[in-house]
Design a protein around this motif. Structure first.
Motif, PDB file in Angstrom:
ATOM      1  N   ALA A  29       0.840  -1.206   0.000  1.00  0.00           N
ATOM      2  CA  ALA A  29       0.000   0.000   0.000  1.00  0.00           C
ATOM      3  C   ALA A  29       0.875   1.255   0.000  1.00  0.00           C
ATOM      4  O   ALA A  29       0.610   2.200  -0.756  1.00  0.00           O
ATOM      5  CB  ALA A  29      -0.932  -0.013   1.208  1.00  0.00           C
ATOM      6  N   GLY A  30       1.906   1.266   0.800  1.00  0.00           N
ATOM      7  CA  GLY A  30       2.808   2.411   0.833  1.00  0.00           C
ATOM      8  C   GLY A  30       3.540   2.616  -0.476  1.00  0.00           C
ATOM      9  O   GLY A  30       3.689   3.745  -0.949  1.00  0.00           O
ATOM     10  N   TYR A  31       4.000   1.525  -1.062  1.00  0.00           N
ATOM     11  CA  TYR A  31       4.712   1.587  -2.336  1.00  0.00           C
ATOM     12  C   TYR A  31       3.806   2.153  -3.431  1.00  0.00           C
ATOM     13  O   TYR A  31       4.210   3.022  -4.211  1.00  0.00           O
ATOM     14  CB  TYR A  31       5.205   0.192  -2.698  1.00  0.00           C
ATOM     15  CG  TYR A  31       6.080   0.091  -3.927  1.00  0.00           C
ATOM     16  CD1 TYR A  31       6.818   1.153  -4.407  1.00  0.00           C
ATOM     17  CD2 TYR A  31       6.180  -1.119  -4.612  1.00  0.00           C
ATOM     18  CE1 TYR A  31       7.628   1.038  -5.520  1.00  0.00           C
ATOM     19  CE2 TYR A  31       6.990  -1.250  -5.724  1.00  0.00           C
ATOM     20  CZ  TYR A  31       7.700  -0.171  -6.180  1.00  0.00           C
ATOM     21  OH  TYR A  31       8.506  -0.292  -7.287  1.00  0.00           O
ATOM     22  N   LEU A  32       2.574   1.690  -3.478  1.00  0.00           N
ATOM     23  CA  LEU A  32       1.640   2.178  -4.491  1.00  0.00           C
ATOM     24  C   LEU A  32       1.342   3.661  -4.292  1.00  0.00           C
ATOM     25  O   LEU A  32       1.263   4.421  -5.260  1.00  0.00           O
ATOM     26  CB  LEU A  32       0.358   1.355  -4.468  1.00  0.00           C
ATOM     27  CG  LEU A  32       0.531  -0.119  -4.850  1.00  0.00           C
ATOM     28  CD1 LEU A  32      -0.754  -0.881  -4.591  1.00  0.00           C
ATOM     29  CD2 LEU A  32       0.985  -0.274  -6.286  1.00  0.00           C
ATOM     30  N   ASP A  33       1.195   4.079  -3.043  1.00  0.00           N
ATOM     31  CA  ASP A  33       0.947   5.497  -2.763  1.00  0.00           C
ATOM     32  C   ASP A  33       2.119   6.358  -3.219  1.00  0.00           C
ATOM     33  O   ASP A  33       1.934   7.414  -3.824  1.00  0.00           O
ATOM     34  CB  ASP A  33       0.702   5.714  -1.269  1.00  0.00           C
ATOM     35  CG  ASP A  33      -0.648   5.185  -0.819  1.00  0.00           C
ATOM     36  OD1 ASP A  33      -1.511   4.923  -1.673  1.00  0.00           O
ATOM     37  OD2 ASP A  33      -0.826   5.027   0.405  1.00  0.00           O
ATOM     38  N   VAL A  34       3.327   5.916  -2.911  1.00  0.00           N
ATOM     39  CA  VAL A  34       4.521   6.664  -3.315  1.00  0.00           C
ATOM     40  C   VAL A  34       4.622   6.731  -4.831  1.00  0.00           C
ATOM     41  O   VAL A  34       4.875   7.789  -5.405  1.00  0.00           O
ATOM     42  CB  VAL A  34       5.791   6.035  -2.704  1.00  0.00           C
ATOM     43  CG1 VAL A  34       7.043   6.559  -3.383  1.00  0.00           C
ATOM     44  CG2 VAL A  34       5.842   6.300  -1.217  1.00  0.00           C
TER      45      VAL A  34
ATOM     46  N   ARG B 117      -9.092   2.997  -8.019  1.00  0.00           N
ATOM     47  CA  ARG B 117      -8.896   4.440  -8.225  1.00  0.00           C
ATOM     48  C   ARG B 117      -7.911   4.692  -9.371  1.00  0.00           C
ATOM     49  O   ARG B 117      -8.097   5.612 -10.166  1.00  0.00           O
ATOM     50  CB  ARG B 117      -8.421   5.103  -6.934  1.00  0.00           C
ATOM     51  CG  ARG B 117      -9.510   5.227  -5.885  1.00  0.00           C
ATOM     52  CD  ARG B 117      -9.102   6.118  -4.733  1.00  0.00           C
ATOM     53  NE  ARG B 117      -7.989   5.586  -3.981  1.00  0.00           N
ATOM     54  CZ  ARG B 117      -8.095   4.831  -2.884  1.00  0.00           C
ATOM     55  NH1 ARG B 117      -9.292   4.506  -2.430  1.00  0.00           N
ATOM     56  NH2 ARG B 117      -7.027   4.405  -2.254  1.00  0.00           N
ATOM     57  N   PHE B 118      -6.886   3.864  -9.451  1.00  0.00           N
ATOM     58  CA  PHE B 118      -5.927   3.978 -10.550  1.00  0.00           C
ATOM     59  C   PHE B 118      -6.630   3.756 -11.893  1.00  0.00           C
ATOM     60  O   PHE B 118      -6.400   4.500 -12.849  1.00  0.00           O
ATOM     61  CB  PHE B 118      -4.791   2.967 -10.373  1.00  0.00           C
ATOM     62  CG  PHE B 118      -4.021   2.708 -11.632  1.00  0.00           C
ATOM     63  CD1 PHE B 118      -3.128   3.642 -12.132  1.00  0.00           C
ATOM     64  CD2 PHE B 118      -4.198   1.530 -12.339  1.00  0.00           C
ATOM     65  CE1 PHE B 118      -2.430   3.414 -13.287  1.00  0.00           C
ATOM     66  CE2 PHE B 118      -3.498   1.289 -13.506  1.00  0.00           C
ATOM     67  CZ  PHE B 118      -2.618   2.239 -13.984  1.00  0.00           C
ATOM     68  N   LEU B 119      -7.467   2.735 -11.969  1.00  0.00           N
ATOM     69  CA  LEU B 119      -8.165   2.459 -13.229  1.00  0.00           C
ATOM     70  C   LEU B 119      -9.056   3.628 -13.641  1.00  0.00           C
ATOM     71  O   LEU B 119      -9.119   3.970 -14.826  1.00  0.00           O
ATOM     72  CB  LEU B 119      -8.997   1.177 -13.101  1.00  0.00           C
ATOM     73  CG  LEU B 119      -8.214  -0.121 -13.021  1.00  0.00           C
ATOM     74  CD1 LEU B 119      -9.165  -1.290 -12.794  1.00  0.00           C
ATOM     75  CD2 LEU B 119      -7.370  -0.341 -14.264  1.00  0.00           C
ATOM     76  N   VAL B 120      -9.721   4.242 -12.682  1.00  0.00           N
ATOM     77  CA  VAL B 120     -10.571   5.398 -12.993  1.00  0.00           C
ATOM     78  C   VAL B 120      -9.720   6.542 -13.513  1.00  0.00           C
ATOM     79  O   VAL B 120     -10.057   7.181 -14.521  1.00  0.00           O
ATOM     80  CB  VAL B 120     -11.378   5.826 -11.742  1.00  0.00           C
ATOM     81  CG1 VAL B 120     -12.049   7.166 -11.948  1.00  0.00           C
ATOM     82  CG2 VAL B 120     -12.400   4.763 -11.399  1.00  0.00           C
ATOM     83  N   ARG B 121      -8.586   6.824 -12.843  1.00  0.00           N
ATOM     84  CA  ARG B 121      -7.695   7.902 -13.298  1.00  0.00           C
ATOM     85  C   ARG B 121      -7.132   7.602 -14.681  1.00  0.00           C
ATOM     86  O   ARG B 121      -7.070   8.476 -15.541  1.00  0.00           O
ATOM     87  CB  ARG B 121      -6.538   8.103 -12.312  1.00  0.00           C
ATOM     88  CG  ARG B 121      -6.853   8.949 -11.129  1.00  0.00           C
ATOM     89  CD  ARG B 121      -5.598   9.336 -10.372  1.00  0.00           C
ATOM     90  NE  ARG B 121      -4.672   8.239 -10.143  1.00  0.00           N
ATOM     91  CZ  ARG B 121      -4.716   7.380  -9.132  1.00  0.00           C
ATOM     92  NH1 ARG B 121      -5.675   7.484  -8.237  1.00  0.00           N
ATOM     93  NH2 ARG B 121      -3.820   6.425  -8.998  1.00  0.00           N
ATOM     94  N   ALA B 122      -6.692   6.362 -14.896  1.00  0.00           N
ATOM     95  CA  ALA B 122      -6.106   5.992 -16.193  1.00  0.00           C
ATOM     96  C   ALA B 122      -7.143   6.119 -17.303  1.00  0.00           C
ATOM     97  O   ALA B 122      -6.831   6.604 -18.393  1.00  0.00           O
ATOM     98  CB  ALA B 122      -5.554   4.572 -16.129  1.00  0.00           C
ATOM     99  N   HIS B 123      -8.355   5.716 -17.026  1.00  0.00           N
ATOM    100  CA  HIS B 123      -9.411   5.806 -18.031  1.00  0.00           C
ATOM    101  C   HIS B 123      -9.746   7.268 -18.324  1.00  0.00           C
ATOM    102  O   HIS B 123      -9.933   7.644 -19.480  1.00  0.00           O
ATOM    103  CB  HIS B 123     -10.663   5.059 -17.558  1.00  0.00           C
ATOM    104  CG  HIS B 123     -11.764   5.071 -18.560  1.00  0.00           C
ATOM    105  ND1 HIS B 123     -11.729   4.311 -19.704  1.00  0.00           N
ATOM    106  CD2 HIS B 123     -12.919   5.767 -18.602  1.00  0.00           C
ATOM    107  CE1 HIS B 123     -12.831   4.533 -20.411  1.00  0.00           C
ATOM    108  NE2 HIS B 123     -13.570   5.408 -19.764  1.00  0.00           N
ATOM    109  N   SER B 124      -9.775   8.091 -17.289  1.00  0.00           N
ATOM    110  CA  SER B 124     -10.147   9.498 -17.502  1.00  0.00           C
ATOM    111  C   SER B 124      -9.047  10.273 -18.227  1.00  0.00           C
ATOM    112  O   SER B 124      -9.330  11.240 -18.927  1.00  0.00           O
ATOM    113  CB  SER B 124     -10.483  10.184 -16.178  1.00  0.00           C
ATOM    114  OG  SER B 124      -9.350  10.259 -15.359  1.00  0.00           O
TER     115      SER B 124
END
Length: 109
Positions: free
Chosen positions: A37-42, A94-101
């Motif tokens: 989780a920390g790695y993904l946030d960074v 959340r990443f998928l939503v950002r990538a799609h947008s």
């Protein structure tokens, strides 16, 4: 912070926590989930700051593609490592939503 240093630190911590999980040590699974989780946030925050700092318009689209590909690979690794982690799944969605947008922005028609 330097992305390469942070990546190396998180990769090492994840490898060690994974080794401990397979050896059956207590709380290793919790540590592994926390490190992912920390790695993904960074990764998300550093990549976002890289995009904000890039001033070249012709380079911006390529940087976004690289960012999405790098993050997608890391998210897939995290999900394979800790598939029962709700935190990792939430970050992935959340990443998928950002990538799609970013690929398909809404038009103001």
């Amino acid at each position: 912070p330097d992305l390469f240093v942070l990546q190396a630190l998180y990769e090492r911590a994840i490898a060690e926590a994974d080794r401990r999980r397979w050896n059956g040590e207590a709380n290793a699974e919790v540590a592994l989930r926390s490190f992912w989780a920390g790695y993904l946030d960074v990764l998300v925050s550093v990549m976002a700051s890289i995009l904000l700092c890039s001033g070249a318009d012709w380079n911006e689209q390529r940087l976004q593609e690289i960012e999405v590909e790098a993050q997608a690979t890391t998210f897939q690794r995290a999900l394979k490592s800790v598939p029962a982690s709700g935190e990792v799944w939430a970050r992935y969605m959340r990443f998928l939503v950002r990538a799609h947008s970013t690929r398909y922005p809404l038009s103001a028609e």
